[in-house]
Design a protein around this motif. Sequence first.
Motif, PDB file in Angstrom:
ATOM      1  N   ALA A  38      14.050  29.871 -45.225  1.00  0.00           N
ATOM      2  CA  ALA A  38      15.089  30.532 -46.006  1.00  0.00           C
ATOM      3  C   ALA A  38      15.281  31.927 -45.426  1.00  0.00           C
ATOM      4  O   ALA A  38      14.320  32.650 -45.183  1.00  0.00           O
ATOM      5  CB  ALA A  38      14.694  30.625 -47.471  1.00  0.00           C
ATOM      6  N   ILE A  39      16.539  32.275 -45.181  1.00  0.00           N
ATOM      7  CA  ILE A  39      16.850  33.590 -44.636  1.00  0.00           C
ATOM      8  C   ILE A  39      17.374  34.462 -45.763  1.00  0.00           C
ATOM      9  O   ILE A  39      18.325  34.092 -46.447  1.00  0.00           O
ATOM     10  CB  ILE A  39      17.873  33.503 -43.495  1.00  0.00           C
ATOM     11  N   LYS A  40      16.725  35.595 -45.955  1.00  0.00           N
ATOM     12  CA  LYS A  40      17.149  36.548 -46.983  1.00  0.00           C
ATOM     13  C   LYS A  40      17.364  37.893 -46.307  1.00  0.00           C
ATOM     14  O   LYS A  40      16.417  38.624 -46.057  1.00  0.00           O
ATOM     15  CB  LYS A  40      16.112  36.651 -48.079  1.00  0.00           C
ATOM     16  N   GLY A  41      18.619  38.171 -46.000  1.00  0.00           N
ATOM     17  CA  GLY A  41      18.942  39.410 -45.299  1.00  0.00           C
ATOM     18  C   GLY A  41      18.469  39.346 -43.869  1.00  0.00           C
ATOM     19  O   GLY A  41      18.863  38.489 -43.111  1.00  0.00           O
ATOM     20  N   ARG A  42      17.609  40.290 -43.508  1.00  0.00           N
ATOM     21  CA  ARG A  42      17.039  40.297 -42.158  1.00  0.00           C
ATOM     22  C   ARG A  42      15.658  39.675 -42.126  1.00  0.00           C
ATOM     23  O   ARG A  42      14.978  39.727 -41.106  1.00  0.00           O
ATOM     24  CB  ARG A  42      16.969  41.724 -41.639  1.00  0.00           C
ATOM     25  N   ARG A  43      15.238  39.073 -43.201  1.00  0.00           N
ATOM     26  CA  ARG A  43      13.918  38.456 -43.278  1.00  0.00           C
ATOM     27  C   ARG A  43      14.037  36.946 -43.312  1.00  0.00           C
ATOM     28  O   ARG A  43      15.041  36.395 -43.725  1.00  0.00           O
ATOM     29  CB  ARG A  43      13.194  38.898 -44.544  1.00  0.00           C
ATOM     30  N   ILE A  44      12.969  36.303 -42.907  1.00  0.00           N
ATOM     31  CA  ILE A  44      12.905  34.851 -42.988  1.00  0.00           C
ATOM     32  C   ILE A  44      11.675  34.488 -43.809  1.00  0.00           C
ATOM     33  O   ILE A  44      10.615  35.107 -43.673  1.00  0.00           O
ATOM     34  CB  ILE A  44      12.865  34.209 -41.587  1.00  0.00           C
ATOM     35  N   GLU A  45      11.825  33.516 -44.666  1.00  0.00           N
ATOM     36  CA  GLU A  45      10.711  33.059 -45.493  1.00  0.00           C
ATOM     37  C   GLU A  45      10.355  31.644 -45.064  1.00  0.00           C
ATOM     38  O   GLU A  45      11.104  30.696 -45.314  1.00  0.00           O
ATOM     39  CB  GLU A  45      11.091  33.089 -46.967  1.00  0.00           C
ATOM     40  N   THR A  46       9.225  31.537 -44.385  1.00  0.00           N
ATOM     41  CA  THR A  46       8.738  30.245 -43.928  1.00  0.00           C
ATOM     42  C   THR A  46       7.250  30.343 -43.642  1.00  0.00           C
ATOM     43  O   THR A  46       6.711  31.437 -43.451  1.00  0.00           O
ATOM     44  CB  THR A  46       9.486  29.776 -42.668  1.00  0.00           C
TER      45      THR A  46
END
Length: 81
Positions: A38-46
């Motif tokens: 999941a991409i939230k702004g400039r971050r990725i959650e994985t």
Amino acid sequence: MIALAYAVIAVVFVVLGIGGIMFLDHKFSQSVGDRQFAIKGRRIETDDPFVRSQFRKFYALRVAWSVLLIVLLFVVVSHVG
């Protein structure tokens, strides 16, 4: 005539900017396949390290594309007129 040249330059650079970023995002999606992220702004959650490395690589490519377009815009605009 100079105003027309600036209008054409503006349209070309907007298309190159949006198209290039969309192309890089598409290539990122193809490279990670069906892995969860999941991409939230400039971050990725994985939790997948491959997805994180691919995201860093493609994010660096996006930044490089943007900087290249800005430099190219200055060069092109300086030669108009």
